[in-house]
Design a protein around this motif. Sequence first.
Motif, mmCIF file in Angstrom:
data_model
loop_
_atom_site.group_PDB
_atom_site.id
_atom_site.type_symbol
_atom_site.label_atom_id
_atom_site.label_comp_id
_atom_site.label_asym_id
_atom_site.label_seq_id
_atom_site.Cartn_x
_atom_site.Cartn_y
_atom_site.Cartn_z
ATOM 1 N N GLY A 186 0.755 -1.148 -0.010
ATOM 2 C CA GLY A 186 -0.035 -0.262 0.048
ATOM 3 C C GLY A 186 0.880 1.354 0.018
ATOM 4 N N LYS A 187 2.074 1.070 0.597
ATOM 5 C CA LYS A 187 3.044 2.340 0.584
ATOM 6 C C LYS A 187 4.470 1.824 0.396
ATOM 7 N N ASP A 188 5.482 2.542 0.370
ATOM 8 C CA ASP A 188 6.656 2.153 0.341
ATOM 9 C C ASP A 188 7.146 1.565 1.749
ATOM 10 N N PRO A 189 7.995 0.779 1.962
ATOM 11 C CA PRO A 189 8.361 0.264 3.401
ATOM 12 C C PRO A 189 8.943 1.533 4.219
ATOM 13 N N GLU A 190 8.996 1.105 5.533
ATOM 14 C CA GLU A 190 9.681 1.979 6.541
ATOM 15 C C GLU A 190 10.759 1.153 7.228
ATOM 16 N N LEU A 191 11.825 1.638 6.941
ATOM 17 C CA LEU A 191 12.987 0.996 7.498
ATOM 18 C C LEU A 191 13.517 2.029 8.866
ATOM 19 N N ARG A 192 13.647 0.970 10.070
ATOM 20 C CA ARG A 192 14.251 1.910 11.292
ATOM 21 C C ARG A 192 15.040 0.742 11.898
ATOM 22 N N TYR A 193 16.002 1.452 13.004
ATOM 23 C CA TYR A 193 16.658 0.461 13.716
ATOM 24 C C TYR A 193 16.495 0.314 15.062
ATOM 25 N N THR A 194 16.575 -0.619 15.799
ATOM 26 C CA THR A 194 16.532 -0.834 17.193
ATOM 27 C C THR A 194 17.531 -0.039 17.916
ATOM 28 N N PRO A 195 17.472 0.172 19.184
ATOM 29 C CA PRO A 195 18.732 0.797 19.839
ATOM 30 C C PRO A 195 19.881 0.028 19.601
ATOM 31 N N GLN A 196 19.800 -1.337 19.701
ATOM 32 C CA GLN A 196 20.746 -2.556 19.529
ATOM 33 C C GLN A 196 21.134 -2.629 18.073
ATOM 34 N N GLY A 197 20.780 -1.787 17.093
ATOM 35 C CA GLY A 197 21.067 -1.862 15.877
ATOM 36 C C GLY A 197 20.681 -2.850 14.898
ATOM 37 N N LYS A 198 19.399 -3.461 15.449
ATOM 38 C CA LYS A 198 18.790 -4.549 14.458
ATOM 39 C C LYS A 198 17.825 -3.651 13.848
ATOM 40 N N ALA A 199 17.858 -4.217 12.455
ATOM 41 C CA ALA A 199 17.038 -3.656 11.223
ATOM 42 C C ALA A 199 15.416 -4.074 11.705
ATOM 43 N N VAL A 200 14.585 -3.229 11.588
ATOM 44 C CA VAL A 200 13.317 -3.556 11.421
ATOM 45 C C VAL A 200 12.468 -2.652 10.348
ATOM 46 N N CYS A 201 11.464 -3.505 9.656
ATOM 47 C CA CYS A 201 11.034 -2.849 8.594
ATOM 48 C C CYS A 201 9.521 -2.871 8.286
ATOM 49 N N SER A 202 8.255 -2.123 8.365
ATOM 50 C CA SER A 202 7.110 -2.462 8.232
ATOM 51 C C SER A 202 6.462 -1.677 7.186
ATOM 52 N N PHE A 203 5.523 -2.413 6.479
ATOM 53 C CA PHE A 203 4.865 -2.058 5.469
ATOM 54 C C PHE A 203 3.350 -2.585 5.523
ATOM 55 N N THR A 204 2.463 -2.003 4.815
ATOM 56 C CA THR A 204 1.146 -2.620 4.703
ATOM 57 C C THR A 204 1.058 -3.299 3.309
#
Length: 131
Positions: free
Chosen positions: A13-31
């Motif tokens: 539905g939209k472009d994925p959003e990538l962010r990182y946890t404080p520990q540096g682990k990548a997390v990406c969310s999208f619909t």
Amino acid sequence: MSFNKIILVGNLGKDPELRYTPQGKAVCSFTIAVNERRKNAEDVTMWFKVTCWGQMAETASAHLERGQGVYIEGRLRIEEWTDRDNNKRYTLDVQATDMQFLPRSDAGNAAQSGGHAPAVQAAAADDDHPF
């Protein structure tokens, strides 16, 4: 025995959003939107929030874009949050364990036929999420 697995074939539905946890682990969310054709020829669209972790998150962010088809396998989870009026709310979230890229036009066809389009890229998910 218990089992929690969901398989979705749809379009972003939209472009994925990538962010990182404080520990540096990548997390990406999208619909993703999944369409269902009812007997009366009415199309019903259901929206699902998908979360990817680690290498899969970085791959999704780099290669997926709005409108693209995607095949997702994962586990269904309930997220609890509080709205502006201090009411508890709940959202369903799919924690992706496998992902395959599909062409825009094939996502709906694969879902209707029950088949899978060839994988462009697949990645494994990590089970040790920091939150």
